[in-house]
Design a protein around this motif. Structure first.
Motif, PDB file in Angstrom:
ATOM      1  N   HIS A  77     -31.156  83.043  74.414  1.00 42.62           N
ATOM      2  CA  HIS A  77     -31.783  81.060  74.494  1.00 42.62           C
ATOM      3  C   HIS A  77     -32.723  81.165  74.041  1.00 42.62           C
ATOM      4  O   HIS A  77     -33.755  81.824  73.832  1.00 42.62           O
ATOM      5  CB  HIS A  77     -31.833  80.885  75.654  1.00 42.62           C
ATOM      6  N   ILE A  78     -33.610  79.882  72.693  1.00 43.09           N
ATOM      7  CA  ILE A  78     -33.945  80.070  72.110  1.00 43.09           C
ATOM      8  C   ILE A  78     -35.777  80.063  72.899  1.00 43.09           C
ATOM      9  O   ILE A  78     -36.698  80.235  72.872  1.00 43.09           O
ATOM     10  CB  ILE A  78     -34.614  78.731  71.065  1.00 43.09           C
ATOM     11  N   ILE A  79     -35.692  79.355  74.560  1.00 39.34           N
ATOM     12  CA  ILE A  79     -37.096  78.793  74.666  1.00 39.34           C
ATOM     13  C   ILE A  79     -37.191  79.911  75.897  1.00 39.34           C
ATOM     14  O   ILE A  79     -37.884  79.946  77.289  1.00 39.34           O
ATOM     15  CB  ILE A  79     -37.273  77.735  75.606  1.00 39.34           C
ATOM     16  N   LEU A 124     -35.709  69.164  62.207  1.00 38.34           N
ATOM     17  CA  LEU A 124     -36.400  68.620  62.403  1.00 38.34           C
ATOM     18  C   LEU A 124     -36.569  69.603  63.910  1.00 38.34           C
ATOM     19  O   LEU A 124     -37.718  68.988  64.618  1.00 38.34           O
ATOM     20  CB  LEU A 124     -35.380  67.081  62.545  1.00 38.34           C
ATOM     21  N   CYS A 125     -35.810  70.192  64.267  1.00 38.17           N
ATOM     22  CA  CYS A 125     -35.356  70.869  65.506  1.00 38.17           C
ATOM     23  C   CYS A 125     -36.704  71.307  66.028  1.00 38.17           C
ATOM     24  O   CYS A 125     -37.518  71.850  65.418  1.00 38.17           O
ATOM     25  CB  CYS A 125     -34.106  71.930  65.881  1.00 38.17           C
ATOM     26  N   ILE A 126     -37.414  70.985  67.062  1.00 39.29           N
ATOM     27  CA  ILE A 126     -38.744  71.964  68.002  1.00 39.29           C
ATOM     28  C   ILE A 126     -38.483  72.807  68.910  1.00 39.29           C
ATOM     29  O   ILE A 126     -39.061  73.213  69.861  1.00 39.29           O
ATOM     30  CB  ILE A 126     -39.294  70.494  68.817  1.00 39.29           C
ATOM     31  N   ALA A 166     -26.321  77.474  65.407  1.00 43.87           N
ATOM     32  CA  ALA A 166     -25.288  77.645  64.397  1.00 43.87           C
ATOM     33  C   ALA A 166     -25.748  76.527  63.348  1.00 43.87           C
ATOM     34  O   ALA A 166     -25.284  77.431  61.882  1.00 43.87           O
ATOM     35  CB  ALA A 166     -24.490  76.503  65.465  1.00 43.87           C
ATOM     36  N   MET A 167     -26.424  75.917  63.805  1.00 40.05           N
ATOM     37  CA  MET A 167     -27.523  75.587  62.326  1.00 40.05           C
ATOM     38  C   MET A 167     -27.928  75.963  61.461  1.00 40.05           C
ATOM     39  O   MET A 167     -28.008  76.571  60.172  1.00 40.05           O
ATOM     40  CB  MET A 167     -28.223  73.525  62.451  1.00 40.05           C
ATOM     41  N   TRP A 168     -28.237  77.050  62.312  1.00 39.82           N
ATOM     42  CA  TRP A 168     -29.806  77.689  62.066  1.00 39.82           C
ATOM     43  C   TRP A 168     -29.593  79.435  61.634  1.00 39.82           C
ATOM     44  O   TRP A 168     -30.208  79.688  60.510  1.00 39.82           O
ATOM     45  CB  TRP A 168     -30.829  78.426  62.722  1.00 39.82           C
TER      46      TRP A 168
HETATM   47  S1  SF4 Z   1     -31.511  71.124  67.943  1.00 39.46           S
HETATM   48 FE1  SF4 Z   1     -32.723  69.474  69.394  1.00 39.46          FE
HETATM   49  S2  SF4 Z   1     -32.366  70.077  71.432  1.00 39.46           S
HETATM   50 FE2  SF4 Z   1     -31.177  71.737  69.878  1.00 39.46          FE
HETATM   51  S3  SF4 Z   1     -33.069  72.850  70.348  1.00 39.46           S
HETATM   52 FE3  SF4 Z   1     -33.310  71.235  68.822  1.00 39.46          FE
HETATM   53  S4  SF4 Z   1     -34.678  69.694  69.183  1.00 39.46           S
HETATM   54 FE4  SF4 Z   1     -33.539  71.167  70.901  1.00 39.46          FE
END
Ligand code: SF4
Length: 383
Positions: free
Chosen positions: A132-134, A301-303, A333-335
């Protein structure tokens, strides 16, 4: 699905999902901040090269060193020169450093390297990828953590040890590493183009220690983390913390160059008590190309709040192993496609749409994944 994963992910969802709902209900201004942040990040993504140049100049103005690198080889060369060999290096959680293989590279050079974020520390000990990313060790139950600490470091703990006891043991162990470290390496939640400051949000205090205690601080950051101003960077820290379910954040760290003082005749002298060197390495590795594509740009845009993971039925059944590490879940999946040109993780998406509903940046994740599926099929046909 393994039994361990089922237990661990259910506990995580029970702990996190209601908490994020409460935070957003009690602090409605966060929703406005998220909207403002999306607009600011979109401005940067539509002219990323210009913002990269501005950021590099701004960092140099504050007395820091700034670099732009295209890929992992260039990044390793710079980091290797700064760190050298035989050093103690503490990492304060950098997904980009993981992406580039920096930890393993520094170990090969003969350095002692420690991840200091608790989750990262656990997966370093287990030699496993993050799930998981965090919360990179979200796949481990408390019982497994105790077993791991006992086996790998000989800690006096057992499966019945409490969460508090386990954290205390790691705290004691890592405290010595922080105090003897030569170099601290972090990522950044955001980089302010106007002043060259990096902003990091956290709760453990490990990032504050990694950025301030060692004499050298290196921040390795993807170019998509650039925002126009320091105000935007601080907003990103607040929004990320709220949507991650950790609000208010215990610490927000702002670093603008090496440490300095103006206490003698108000003449600014560097270094003071903190690091004497600050290096910012801005990483492309596929991001600039993605910024030119109107659909893929959204993913940048992902934070990294990790919210989409916990609302996705597919992430839940894939044991946290969906996506190319360190990127996981719907965002992963996007990254995976942007960084590793791997379209296969996108093929698992069933388009439930929950991710889009909960994403603070309103990224249309199902649409991006549909596009990646199309691009993947095209790649296969053209072979
Ligand atoms: S895609 Fe949206 S919900 Fe998923 S980790 Fe990035 S900012 Fe958060």
């Amino acid at each position: 699905m393994s039994q361990d994963w089922e237990i661990a992910i259910q506990r995580t969802i029970n702990n996190n999902v209601p908490r994020v709902h409460r935070i957003l209900e009690n602090h409605k201004y966060v929703l406005d901040l998220a909207k403002k942040l999306r607009e600011a990040k979109m401005r940067v993504l539509s002219d990323l090269e210009t913002y990269v140049e501005q950021t590099l100049e701004s960092v140099k103005r504050t007395g820091g060193n700034a670099y732009f690198v295209n890929d992992d080889e260039e990044a390793k060369e710079i980091v290797g020169k700064i760190v050298g060999k035989g050093k103690i290096v503490v990492f304060g959680k950098s997904m980009v450093a993981y992406e580039l293989g920096i930890r393993k590279y520094l170990q090969q050079l003969g350095n002692e390297v420690w991840e200091t974020d608790l989750g990262e520390f656990l997966i370093q000990l287990a030699d496993e990828p993050p799930s998981h990313i965090i919360a990179p060790a979200v796949h481990m139950t408390k019982e497994r953590v105790a077993k791991l600490l006992k086996e790998k470091l000989g800690f006096d703990v057992s499966e019945s040890s409490s969460h508090e006891e386990l954290v205390q043991k790691v705290r004691e162990f890592l405290r010595n590493k922080f105090l003897s470290a030569n170099v601290g390496i972090t990522g950044a939640n955001a980089v302010a183009a106007d002043v060259g400051s990096i902003v990091l949000v956290e709760n453990e205090g490990n990032i504050r220690m990694s950025t301030v205690v060692p004499p050298v601080h290196i921040a390795i950051v993807g170019v998509e983390k650039i925002v126009p101003t320091l105000e935007d960077a601080l907003i990103e820290a607040l929004v990320q913390a709220a949507y991650a379910g950790l609000y208010p954040p215990t610490y927000i760290n702002v670093t603008s160059g090496p440490s300095s003082t103006g206490d003698i005749e108000m003449r600014r002298v560097s270094p003071a008590h903190g690091p004497k060197e600050f290096h910012l390495i801005l990483v492309d590795n596929g991001r600039l190309k993605a910024s030119k594509d109107p659909i893929l740009r959204e993913a940048l845009l992902c934070i990294r709040c990790g919210r989409c993971h916990l609302h996705c039925p597919i992430y839940r059944v894939l044991d946290g192993s969906w996506g190319d590490a360190p990127y996981s879940g719907p965002m992963g999946a996007m990254w995976s496609y942007i960084i590793y040109n791997d379209y296969k993780p996108a093929l698992y998406c069933t388009h439930s749409g929950n991710c889009k509903e909960v994403c603070p940046m309103k990224i249309n994740i199902p649409r991006v994944l549909e596009y990646i599926k199309y691009m993947g099929n095209k790649q296969r046909r053209d072979k």
